[in-house]
Scaffold this motif. Structure first.
Motif, short mmCIF file in Angstrom:
data_model
loop_
_atom_site.label_atom_id
_atom_site.label_comp_id
_atom_site.label_asym_id
_atom_site.label_seq_id
_atom_site.Cartn_x
_atom_site.Cartn_y
_atom_site.Cartn_z
N UNK A 209 -56.87 -79.28 -35.37
CA UNK A 209 -55.87 -78.31 -35.83
C UNK A 209 -56.04 -76.98 -35.12
N UNK A 210 -57.31 -76.52 -35.03
CA UNK A 210 -57.58 -75.22 -34.43
C UNK A 210 -57.17 -75.19 -32.96
N UNK A 211 -57.49 -76.26 -32.22
CA UNK A 211 -57.15 -76.28 -30.80
C UNK A 211 -55.64 -76.35 -30.61
N UNK A 212 -54.98 -77.16 -31.46
CA UNK A 212 -53.52 -77.25 -31.34
C UNK A 212 -52.89 -75.88 -31.60
N UNK A 213 -53.32 -75.26 -32.70
CA UNK A 213 -52.80 -73.92 -33.05
C UNK A 213 -53.08 -72.92 -31.94
N UNK A 214 -54.30 -72.99 -31.43
CA UNK A 214 -54.71 -72.00 -30.44
C UNK A 214 -54.02 -72.21 -29.10
N UNK A 215 -53.90 -73.47 -28.67
CA UNK A 215 -53.39 -73.73 -27.32
C UNK A 215 -51.87 -73.80 -27.27
N UNK A 216 -51.22 -74.20 -28.38
CA UNK A 216 -49.77 -74.41 -28.32
C UNK A 216 -48.97 -73.47 -29.22
N UNK A 217 -49.53 -73.14 -30.41
CA UNK A 217 -48.73 -72.39 -31.37
C UNK A 217 -48.88 -70.88 -31.19
N UNK A 218 -50.13 -70.43 -30.98
CA UNK A 218 -50.36 -68.99 -30.90
C UNK A 218 -49.57 -68.39 -29.74
N UNK A 219 -49.01 -67.17 -29.94
CA UNK A 219 -48.19 -66.56 -28.88
C UNK A 219 -49.08 -66.11 -27.71
N UNK A 220 -48.51 -66.08 -26.48
CA UNK A 220 -49.30 -65.57 -25.36
C UNK A 220 -49.56 -64.07 -25.52
N UNK B 236 -50.75 -58.86 -22.52
CA UNK B 236 -51.37 -58.34 -21.31
C UNK B 236 -52.06 -59.45 -20.52
N UNK B 237 -52.77 -60.35 -21.27
CA UNK B 237 -53.58 -61.34 -20.59
C UNK B 237 -52.85 -62.66 -20.38
N UNK B 238 -51.60 -62.77 -20.90
CA UNK B 238 -50.82 -63.99 -20.71
C UNK B 238 -51.47 -65.18 -21.40
N UNK B 239 -51.47 -66.32 -20.69
CA UNK B 239 -51.98 -67.54 -21.30
C UNK B 239 -53.51 -67.63 -21.21
N UNK B 240 -54.08 -66.93 -20.26
CA UNK B 240 -55.50 -67.17 -19.99
C UNK B 240 -56.41 -66.67 -21.11
N UNK B 241 -55.85 -65.91 -22.04
CA UNK B 241 -56.70 -65.45 -23.14
C UNK B 241 -57.11 -66.60 -24.05
N UNK B 242 -56.41 -67.77 -23.91
CA UNK B 242 -56.63 -68.86 -24.87
C UNK B 242 -58.03 -69.44 -24.82
N UNK C 24 -55.81 -66.77 -37.01
CA UNK C 24 -55.98 -68.00 -37.79
C UNK C 24 -56.62 -69.12 -36.97
N UNK C 25 -56.08 -69.44 -35.77
CA UNK C 25 -56.76 -70.49 -34.98
C UNK C 25 -58.19 -70.11 -34.62
N UNK C 26 -58.43 -68.82 -34.40
CA UNK C 26 -59.79 -68.39 -34.05
C UNK C 26 -60.75 -68.68 -35.19
#
Lengths: 245, 223
Positions: free
Chosen positions: A35-46, A49-55, A203-205
């Protein structure tokens, strides 16, 4: 209470109980991580400043938290083993060290992968990276001392004392490194005021942090069982266990 | 208790002074390592000045590290350490005496020769007091923390590399503040902050390290 502690901390009793406990940690770990990885990688907004790489933060930050947490667990259980002569506590400390070192290594690697797009370089001598590196050295020192002394009891006590000395030193090392130089972004979650992180990222964090925590509990049980079997290999109950296989 | 401290201190000093060549080794090592850097990096005064604080401090640290062996090893091998542990005096006080003797024999000479190395590395004169005082406050901490490491590894054969692995991470705060004090002094700024920090760490180490060393000796050196 004391009686109960002694009963639970007998290696044989622990071996039986822990077998039942492991699934209670392992299954939630797997669920929370998915759940956490799905939320973090797909649901959380970019990040703006750091774009996608903050994930990568969803792995990096919990790993860094765990690296410190496990060192404290190690020192506390080594202290318990040293003061009350509870063998099981020593075994927990010994079994924790490689897990803690792995989390520290993971935090360093993910940190440097994050650093490349952010700072333009894989490694900077920034305060937190440096203190994490020193933490890794402290883990290595503990493991080296543990394996260098042949007598098991002496090795446990000596390395346990080293872990306690290390835990006294960690804040001193950390703050001296911070004062020395800092480039890393400031703490964004543990501030007492409202966290300066978006709730959809928080939340994902926190899910991932909880997953890592439970993962540690599951793995420490497995590793401590292993240690119990190895150390008690000449005892009758272990022999009977092996014969039953 | 005080007489025990005093006698043990005298004994260690006397033993060391009987083999003066051994006493000089850490000092020669210190000078040697520092003088390698101009050869390896660059002999221009500007470059030397820039790296001087770090080079002098790292060399001092390594020199103390290599001399730590002398602290307990010989006493462990000839059995006098067992006698010390059997004595009715608190082991902590005895440890403190031994560490103090060790510092007088290795740390203090480093402090005294440091100004000369400062000149080697073209450290400006106005920064020399900072160099001396930072070493004066820092080297006792190196001996005190080192004592914990030595006592943990005293029974390990060929424990030299292991000792450095254990002790070096714990030396890092001293290195940071020691070198930083000299660096800041060279820029003409006040160094009281750094020196106060070193003093605070010294007070902490002085009160806790002998305790940890005594516990460690009881664990590892008992036979």
């Amino acid at each position: 209470m004391w009686h109960w502690i002694q009963r639970f901390s007998s290696p044989k009793h622990f071996y039986v109980i822990s077998a039942k406990l492991i699934p209670w940690f392992a299954v939630p770990t797997a669920l929370l991580m998915i759940v956490g990885l799905y939320q973090g990688l797909f649901v959380a907004p970019p990040d703006y400043q750091q774009g996608e790489s903050y994930r990568i933060m969803f792995v990096h930050v919990p790993a860094a938290w765990m690296s410190l947490f496990i060192y404290v667990v190690m020192a506390v259980s080594a202290g318990i083993g040293l003061i009350w002569q509870i063998k099981l506590a020593d075994m927990v400390a010994v079994a924790s060290a490689p897990i803690g070192a792995s989390f520290t290594f993971l935090a360093l690697v993910t940190g440097s992968l994050w650093g490349k797009p952010m700072w333009g370089t894989y490694w900077v001598w920034d305060a937190r990276l440096t203190s994490e590196l020193i933490l890794l050295f402290l883990y290595f020192g503990y493991m080296a001392l543990q394996s260098a002394i042949e007598d098991q009891r002496t090795a446990d006590k000596a390395s346990g004392l080293l872990a306690i000395v290390g835990v006294v030193n960690i804040p001193i090392i950390h703050y001296s490194v911070v004062w020395w130089n800092t480039l890393h972004q400031g703490a964004t979650v543990t501030k007492f005021a409202k966290p300066s992180i978006d709730i959809h990222m928080l939340i994902p964090l926190l899910l991932m942090a909880l997953a890592f925590q439970l993962f540690y509990f599951a793995v420490i049980l497995v590793r401590t069982r292993n240690e119990v079997l190895y150390r008690e290999r000449n005892r009758r109950w272990v022999r009977e266990l092996i014969e039953q296989l | 208790m005080l007489t025990a401290f005093y006698h043990l201190l005298l004994r260690d000093l006397r033993l060391a002074l009987r083999s003066p060549h051994e006493l000089a080794n850490p000092l020669i090592f210190f000078v040697l390592v520092v003088s390698l850097f101009p050869l390896a990096v660059s002999p221009t005064p500007d470059a030397l000045r820039q790296m001087a604080p770090g080079v002098i401090w790292v060399s001092a640290l390594l020199s103390v590290l290599l001399s730590l062996d002398r602290l307990f090893k010989q006493d462990y091998e000839d059995g006098s350490l067992d006698q010390l542990m059997l004595s009715p005096n608190p082991l902590m006080i005895l440890v403190l005496a031994k560490v103090f003797a060790h510092w007088l024999l290795t740390g203090l000479p480093l402090v005294l020769i440091a100004p000369l190395l400062g000149l080697f590395m073209s450290v400006p004169n106005h920064a020399l007091p900072a160099l001396i005082f930072s070493l004066l406050l820092g080297t006792p901490v190196l001996s005190l923390i080192g004592a914990i490491g030595v006592s943990l590894t005293v029974a390990v054969n060929r424990g030299g590399v292991l000792l450095s692995l254990i002790v070096l991470p714990l030396y890092i705060p001293i290195l940071i503040f020691g070198a930083n004090a000299v660096d800041v002094a060279m820029d003409g700024m006040r160094v009281s902050g750094q020196l106060l920090f070193l003093g605070a760490v010294l007070a902490l180490a002085l009160s806790l390290a002998p305790l940890a060393t005594a516990v460690a000796l009881r664990i590892t050196a008992a036979r």
